[in-house]
Motif scaffolding. Structure first.
Motif, PDB file in Angstrom:
ATOM      1  N   PHE A 388       1.548  -3.999  14.573  1.00 60.43           N
ATOM      2  CA  PHE A 388       2.858  -3.912  13.912  1.00 60.43           C
ATOM      3  C   PHE A 388       2.855  -2.835  12.829  1.00 60.43           C
ATOM      4  O   PHE A 388       3.772  -2.024  12.726  1.00 60.43           O
ATOM      5  CB  PHE A 388       3.219  -5.277  13.321  1.00 60.43           C
ATOM      6  CG  PHE A 388       4.426  -5.259  12.440  1.00 60.43           C
ATOM      7  CD1 PHE A 388       5.698  -5.385  12.979  1.00 60.43           C
ATOM      8  CD2 PHE A 388       4.305  -5.113  11.059  1.00 60.43           C
ATOM      9  CE1 PHE A 388       6.821  -5.358  12.176  1.00 60.43           C
ATOM     10  CE2 PHE A 388       5.415  -5.084  10.242  1.00 60.43           C
ATOM     11  CZ  PHE A 388       6.674  -5.211  10.802  1.00 60.43           C
ATOM     12  N   LEU A 389       1.790  -2.815  11.992  1.00 63.54           N
ATOM     13  CA  LEU A 389       1.722  -1.826  10.913  1.00 63.54           C
ATOM     14  C   LEU A 389       1.519  -0.414  11.453  1.00 63.54           C
ATOM     15  O   LEU A 389       1.997   0.553  10.856  1.00 63.54           O
ATOM     16  CB  LEU A 389       0.600  -2.196   9.949  1.00 63.54           C
ATOM     17  CG  LEU A 389       0.875  -3.394   9.046  1.00 63.54           C
ATOM     18  CD1 LEU A 389      -0.359  -3.776   8.235  1.00 63.54           C
ATOM     19  CD2 LEU A 389       2.046  -3.116   8.103  1.00 63.54           C
ATOM     20  N   PHE A 397      -2.032   2.484   5.602  1.00 64.24           N
ATOM     21  CA  PHE A 397      -1.584   1.157   5.181  1.00 64.24           C
ATOM     22  C   PHE A 397      -1.776   0.195   6.348  1.00 64.24           C
ATOM     23  O   PHE A 397      -0.885  -0.010   7.166  1.00 64.24           O
ATOM     24  CB  PHE A 397      -0.109   1.187   4.750  1.00 64.24           C
ATOM     25  CG  PHE A 397       0.300   0.009   3.898  1.00 64.24           C
ATOM     26  CD1 PHE A 397       0.526   0.162   2.549  1.00 64.24           C
ATOM     27  CD2 PHE A 397       0.431  -1.261   4.437  1.00 64.24           C
ATOM     28  CE1 PHE A 397       0.893  -0.914   1.754  1.00 64.24           C
ATOM     29  CE2 PHE A 397       0.782  -2.345   3.660  1.00 64.24           C
ATOM     30  CZ  PHE A 397       1.017  -2.169   2.316  1.00 64.24           C
ATOM     31  N   LEU A 398      -2.974  -0.369   6.439  1.00 61.40           N
ATOM     32  CA  LEU A 398      -3.296  -1.287   7.522  1.00 61.40           C
ATOM     33  C   LEU A 398      -3.851  -2.571   6.935  1.00 61.40           C
ATOM     34  O   LEU A 398      -4.059  -2.677   5.725  1.00 61.40           O
ATOM     35  CB  LEU A 398      -4.293  -0.648   8.492  1.00 61.40           C
ATOM     36  CG  LEU A 398      -3.809   0.620   9.205  1.00 61.40           C
ATOM     37  CD1 LEU A 398      -4.923   1.237  10.023  1.00 61.40           C
ATOM     38  CD2 LEU A 398      -2.596   0.316  10.091  1.00 61.40           C
ATOM     39  N   GLU A 432       5.837  -4.490   2.233  1.00 59.25           N
ATOM     40  CA  GLU A 432       5.498  -3.269   1.493  1.00 59.25           C
ATOM     41  C   GLU A 432       5.084  -2.145   2.438  1.00 59.25           C
ATOM     42  O   GLU A 432       5.478  -0.980   2.263  1.00 59.25           O
ATOM     43  CB  GLU A 432       4.363  -3.573   0.511  1.00 59.25           C
ATOM     44  CG  GLU A 432       3.980  -2.395  -0.370  1.00 59.25           C
ATOM     45  CD  GLU A 432       2.850  -2.727  -1.319  1.00 59.25           C
ATOM     46  OE1 GLU A 432       2.331  -1.799  -1.982  1.00 59.25           O
ATOM     47  OE2 GLU A 432       2.457  -3.915  -1.391  1.00 59.25           O
ATOM     48  N   GLY A 433       4.298  -2.487   3.468  1.00 59.05           N
ATOM     49  CA  GLY A 433       3.877  -1.480   4.437  1.00 59.05           C
ATOM     50  C   GLY A 433       5.035  -0.899   5.213  1.00 59.05           C
ATOM     51  O   GLY A 433       5.105   0.321   5.453  1.00 59.05           O
ATOM     52  N   ALA A 434       5.987  -1.746   5.598  1.00 61.15           N
ATOM     53  CA  ALA A 434       7.147  -1.261   6.344  1.00 61.15           C
ATOM     54  C   ALA A 434       8.021  -0.355   5.495  1.00 61.15           C
ATOM     55  O   ALA A 434       8.579   0.645   5.984  1.00 61.15           O
ATOM     56  CB  ALA A 434       7.957  -2.452   6.867  1.00 61.15           C
ATOM     57  N   PRO A 474      12.480  -9.347   7.296  1.00 62.48           N
ATOM     58  CA  PRO A 474      13.693  -8.575   7.582  1.00 62.48           C
ATOM     59  C   PRO A 474      13.366  -7.094   7.709  1.00 62.48           C
ATOM     60  O   PRO A 474      12.370  -6.618   7.159  1.00 62.48           O
ATOM     61  CB  PRO A 474      14.572  -8.855   6.361  1.00 62.48           C
ATOM     62  CG  PRO A 474      13.614  -9.158   5.266  1.00 62.48           C
ATOM     63  CD  PRO A 474      12.455  -9.855   5.920  1.00 62.48           C
ATOM     64  N   PRO A 475      14.191  -6.336   8.418  1.00 63.18           N
ATOM     65  CA  PRO A 475      13.967  -4.882   8.507  1.00 63.18           C
ATOM     66  C   PRO A 475      14.006  -4.260   7.121  1.00 63.18           C
ATOM     67  O   PRO A 475      14.785  -4.674   6.263  1.00 63.18           O
ATOM     68  CB  PRO A 475      15.138  -4.395   9.376  1.00 63.18           C
ATOM     69  CG  PRO A 475      15.592  -5.603  10.123  1.00 63.18           C
ATOM     70  CD  PRO A 475      15.339  -6.770   9.218  1.00 63.18           C
TER      71      PRO A 475
END
Length: 536
Positions: A388-389, A397-398, A432-434, A474-475
């Protein structure tokens, strides 16, 4: 132990007496030793009582007095608890490490000999490795065993067995020692770190040859832990006396580059003057480097002493290291990249959790297969979050396997632990990663809420009642901070049409924006998604 030694002494005295006087004298009472008083002393009474309770009659057996005291009966079955014990090392300040690992138990006869006991220990170790490392990645086998100890009796497999019998009354622990530096092997280090033997040999080879190493990779992949173990290995190999400053650690997040430069310059002067060499650290650890390239230049510029006299330097960084071949060759640093997709990181979590299950050694969990299914689900979850990340965040950012090492052993404890971990740690981290991914690359892929996969695959019994307790993700938006959505009723969510379905024009515009992001992103090497190509 004192009583047993007393008993041995008394039996030896009795044996000497029988050699001198085969039978009692005419004036002696039956069973009385000539020259002794009719009333034995308390010390003598204790010795005789221990003799009668622990040893058979010497006239009815061929056992020596020592065997009669310490060995178990021939029909007696003994359960032995087998552990691997690592030598105690206190080299790195504040570094806590496990020194004993439970392997399993074995039942043996009371009259087992050393050969049979060797086979029992081998079988326990073999079963443990097959459970902990089902893919046989580590490269460990019964050949990794150097010896074992039963109480204070040591059995070395490459030497003749001890004269004392292996099974002694009151002894139920066997401590196994694995081959290490003295045997010119790394099996003990591999067992401790759960890193495959070929990779461990490669790391050590690079260090011994080049003396400078940088480990780069995502946070939580075990880089700092590995550097500590490598530092211990180098100290043991050097044979130097372990002092407080033999390993020096710099946390580059807390200390400045100027502090490091001044420290290395003073160290170089000290080495050149050849004064106080015993105070010079053997290993310098540079943790949490921000720019490995600039640190490399700093180290080479400040540490100007002869290369073979320089300390070993091991650094860690969470950021990808981009260096040209000439740059790396000039600086003589070697780079090791840790990735969640390859060993040692991608297999570490499976091995760690299975080791934890074996070491729990309790009857709290009646269904071990059910618990094993739960623990084997955790690496699958980690890989799903990692994927996903990769789609929605930046390359640095993993999420590493260390996120899940606190996993408890027990269905009910695991259930409570995971719900709390998901809602309070994983969801904020993914959020935070998204957001970082949106800022850097825009929307790289169609959004998929990771909670849907988690809800569909929860492995414990009666998991349906816990599905609604897990938060949505959420997006991301580039505006104000959004908050993770609380659980919703899945049936209502699934029956409500999305905004894309209700507005075809908006859906087409979003796909066009997504396609543009794919083309403009310098990190993308793959072709466009077929659905996007059709839209264009």
């Amino acid at each position: 132990m004192h009583n047993m030694q007393l008993e041995v002494d008394l039996l030896k005295a009795e044996n000497d007496r029988l050699k001198v006087a085969p039978g009692p004298s005419a004036g002696s009472a039956p069973g009385q030793i000539p020259g002794s008083s009719a009333l034995p002393s308390p010390r003598r009474s204790l010795g005789l009582a221990l003799t009668h309770s622990f040893s058979p009659s010497l006239a009815d057996t061929d056992l020596s007095p020592m065997d009669g005291i310490s060995t178990c009966g021939p029909k007696e079955e003994v359960t032995l608890r087998v552990v691997v014990r690592l030598p105690p090392q206190h080299i790195i300040k504040g570094d806590l490490k496990q020194q004993e690992f439970f392997l399993g138990c074995s039942k043996v006869s009371g009259q087992v000999d050393w050969k049979l006991l060797d086979g029992a220990v081998f079988q326990v170790f073999k079963d443990y490795i097959s459970k902990m490392d089902p893919a046989s990645t580590l490269g460990l086998s019964t050949e990794s065993i150097h010896g074992y100890s039963v109480s204070h009796v040591k059995r070395l497999l490459d030497a003749e067995p001890p004269e004392l019998p292996p099974c002694r009354r009151g002894v139920n622990n066997i401590a196994v020692s694995l081959k290490g530096l003295r045997e010119k092997c790394v099996d003990s280090l591999v067992f401790e770190t759960l890193i495959p033997k070929p990779m461990m040999q490669h790391y050590i080879g690079l260090l011994l040859k080049h003396r400078r190493l940088v480990l780069s990779g995502p946070s939580g992949t075990g880089k700092t832990y590995l550097t500590n173990r490598l530092a211990e290995y180098l100290v043991e190999r050097s044979g130097r006396e372990v002092t407080e400053g033999i390993v020096s650690t710099f946390n580059m997040h807390q200390q400045s580059c100027k502090d490091l430069q001044l420290y290395l310059s003073n160290l170089a002067n000290q080495i050149d003057r050849e004064t106080g060499i015993g105070d010079v650290p053997l290993v310098i650890l540079l943790d949490d480097l921000s720019e490995a390239g600039s640190i490399s230049e700093l180290v080479n510029g400040a540490l100007t002493c002869k290369y073979h006299k320089c300390p070993y330097i091991i650094g860690t960084t969470n950021q990808p290291v981009k260096m040209t071949p000439n740059h790396g060759l000039h600086l003589s640093f070697r780079m090791l990249t840790f990735s969640n997709n390859v060993e040692p990181a991608n297999g570490f979590l499976v091995r760690y959790l299975r080791r934890k299950l074996v070491e729990s050694d309790s009857d709290v969990n009646a269904n071990r297969e059910e618990l094993l299914r739960v623990l084997d689900w955790v690496p699958k979850l980690w890989y799903h979050l990692h994927t996903f990340l990769e789609k929605h965040s930046t390359s640095d950012f993993l999420i590493g396997p260390c996120f899940f090492l606190s996993c408890p052993i027990g269905i009910e404890d695991f259930r409570t632990w995971f719900i709390d971990l998901w809602n309070n740690s994983i969801i904020p981290y993914l959020q935070e990663g998204a957001k970082d991914g949106i800022k850097v690359h825009g929307q790289k892929a169609a959004w998929e809420d990771p909670v849907e996969w988690v809800r569909d695959t929860l492995p414990w019994p009666s998991a349906q009642q816990d599905q609604s307790k897990l938060y949505h993700l959420p997006p991301p938006t580039v505006g104000p901070h959004s908050i993770a959505s609380p659980p919703e009723d899945r049936t209502v969510k699934d029956s409500t049409p999305s905004s894309l379905d209700s507005d075809p024009l908006m859906a087409m515009l979003l796909k066009l924006q997504e396609a543009a992001n794919y083309i403009e992103s310098p990190d993308r090497e793959s072709i466009l998604d077929p659905s996007l190509q059709a839209t264009l």
